[in-house]
Design a protein around this motif. Structure first.
Motif, short mmCIF file in Angstrom:
data_model
loop_
_atom_site.label_atom_id
_atom_site.label_comp_id
_atom_site.label_asym_id
_atom_site.label_seq_id
_atom_site.Cartn_x
_atom_site.Cartn_y
_atom_site.Cartn_z
N SER A 153 0.83 -1.20 0.00
CA SER A 153 0.00 0.00 0.00
C SER A 153 0.86 1.25 0.00
CB SER A 153 -0.92 0.00 1.22
OG SER A 153 -1.74 1.14 1.25
N ASN A 154 1.95 1.22 0.77
CA ASN A 154 2.86 2.35 0.82
C ASN A 154 3.55 2.56 -0.53
OD1 ASN A 154 4.16 4.38 2.64
ND2 ASN A 154 6.02 3.29 2.04
N SER A 155 3.98 1.48 -1.17
CA SER A 155 4.63 1.57 -2.48
C SER A 155 3.67 2.08 -3.53
CB SER A 155 5.17 0.20 -2.89
OG SER A 155 6.17 -0.25 -1.99
N GLU A 156 2.42 1.65 -3.44
CA GLU A 156 1.39 2.10 -4.37
C GLU A 156 1.20 3.61 -4.27
OE1 GLU A 156 -3.42 1.44 -5.03
OE2 GLU A 156 -2.46 0.86 -3.15
N ALA A 157 1.11 4.10 -3.04
CA ALA A 157 0.92 5.54 -2.83
C ALA A 157 2.08 6.33 -3.41
CB ALA A 157 0.75 5.83 -1.35
N ALA A 158 3.30 5.83 -3.21
CA ALA A 158 4.48 6.51 -3.74
C ALA A 158 4.45 6.53 -5.26
CB ALA A 158 5.74 5.84 -3.23
N ARG A 159 4.05 5.43 -5.87
CA ARG A 159 3.99 5.37 -7.33
C ARG A 159 2.96 6.34 -7.91
NH1 ARG A 159 1.69 2.92 -11.78
NH2 ARG A 159 -0.04 2.01 -10.62
N LEU A 160 1.87 6.51 -7.16
CA LEU A 160 0.82 7.41 -7.62
C LEU A 160 1.18 8.88 -7.41
CD1 LEU A 160 -2.32 5.51 -6.30
CD2 LEU A 160 -1.59 5.74 -8.68
N GLY A 161 2.18 9.15 -6.58
CA GLY A 161 2.56 10.53 -6.34
C GLY A 161 1.90 11.14 -5.12
N VAL A 162 1.39 10.31 -4.21
CA VAL A 162 0.84 10.81 -2.96
C VAL A 162 2.02 11.13 -2.04
CG1 VAL A 162 -0.62 10.32 -0.97
CG2 VAL A 162 -1.23 9.41 -3.21
N THR A 163 2.36 12.38 -1.93
CA THR A 163 3.57 12.77 -1.19
C THR A 163 3.26 13.35 0.19
OG1 THR A 163 3.53 14.94 -2.27
CG2 THR A 163 4.85 13.21 -3.32
N SER A 164 2.00 13.55 0.52
CA SER A 164 1.64 14.08 1.83
C SER A 164 0.30 13.48 2.24
CB SER A 164 1.54 15.61 1.80
OG SER A 164 0.50 16.03 0.94
#
Length: 243
Positions: free
Chosen positions: A200-211
């Motif tokens: 889930s954390n890797s997915e968020a990073a790939r999507l560009g969720v930075t905050s």
């Protein structure tokens, strides 16, 4: 007057940065959808048959789950709008949203069938964030995910990132009413739950969720613990667009 103008300029810069992050996020997501890239958030290869069958509806972004019995979601699976939230167990602004805004949204939008809320965990503040995500998933295994989040965030400080050692996570589980604490404690070491949290954390990073907290409803995004009035306007617009 100079001081006032400087404050306005600083505020405008913050708004511009936040808007840029939202645009970047949606650009990455929509590109992934259109090119059907494979990865943690692969776009569906065919339109979802229906919400009742599970899965995102036609036109919805692929990370919308719409799954029955999803322990990390609240609201009708057929609600017109899904509000997707990214949250970190150690995030003070996530705690503010949970304490001040979520109860209002549940009462006005979730309980009335207008909106479904689906949570994605992230671990942006170190190992204890990941441990907290695993613990929340362990609580979810016993149907107490949102109660666990409530316990963690109710105890969160106004600033900083609180430590979440094992004994404190167990205490939060007890406070959240997790029925089998022995099972919960064992699940803190479950490799499958940890792998899911890491994915889930890797997915968020790939999507560009930075905050965090970060939200998507329909095809628009919202960042931060905004005032409840902002969330009302945001969700009303998404509901109107959904028809």
């Amino acid at each position: 007057m100079k001081r006032s103008n400087q404050s306005v300029r600083r505020r405008n810069r913050r708004i511009a940065v936040a808007a840029g992050a939202v645009v970047a996020f949606l650009g990455v997501v929509l590109t992934a959808q259109l090119t059907n890239q494979q990865g943690p958030v692969a776009a569906p290869t065919a339109p979802a048959a229906s919400a009742s069958a599970g899965g995102a509806r036609t036109g919805e972004l692929a990370f919308v789950r719409r799954q029955h019995s999803d322990p990390m979601a609240i609201g009708d699976v057929d609600a017109p709008v899904v509000l997707v939230q990214w949250t970190d167990m150690r995030c003070p602004y996530c705690a503010v949203f949970n304490r001040e805004t979520l109860p209002v949204l549940r009462r006005e939008y979730v309980d009335t069938g207008k909106v479904r809320i689906e949570v994605h965990d992230v671990a942006y503040f170190g190992q204890h964030s990941e441990d907290g995500a695993v613990a929340a998933r362990a609580a979810a295994e016993q149907g107490r995910f949102f109660e666990f989040l409530g316990a963690v965030y109710q105890d969160a400080p106004d600033k900083g990132h609180p430590d979440l050692p094992r004994e404190r996570l167990i205490a939060f589980a007890e406070k959240a009413g997790v029925p089998d604490i022995e099972r919960f404690t064992a699940d803190l070491d479950d490799s499958g739950l940890r792998a899911a949290a890491q994915a889930s954390n890797s997915e968020a990073a790939r999507l560009g969720v930075t905050s965090v907290p970060f939200f998507v409803a329909g095809d628009s995004a919202l960042s931060g613990a905004q005032p409840t009035s902002v969330f009302r306007q945001y969700l009303d617009a998404a509901i109107a667009k959904a028809g």
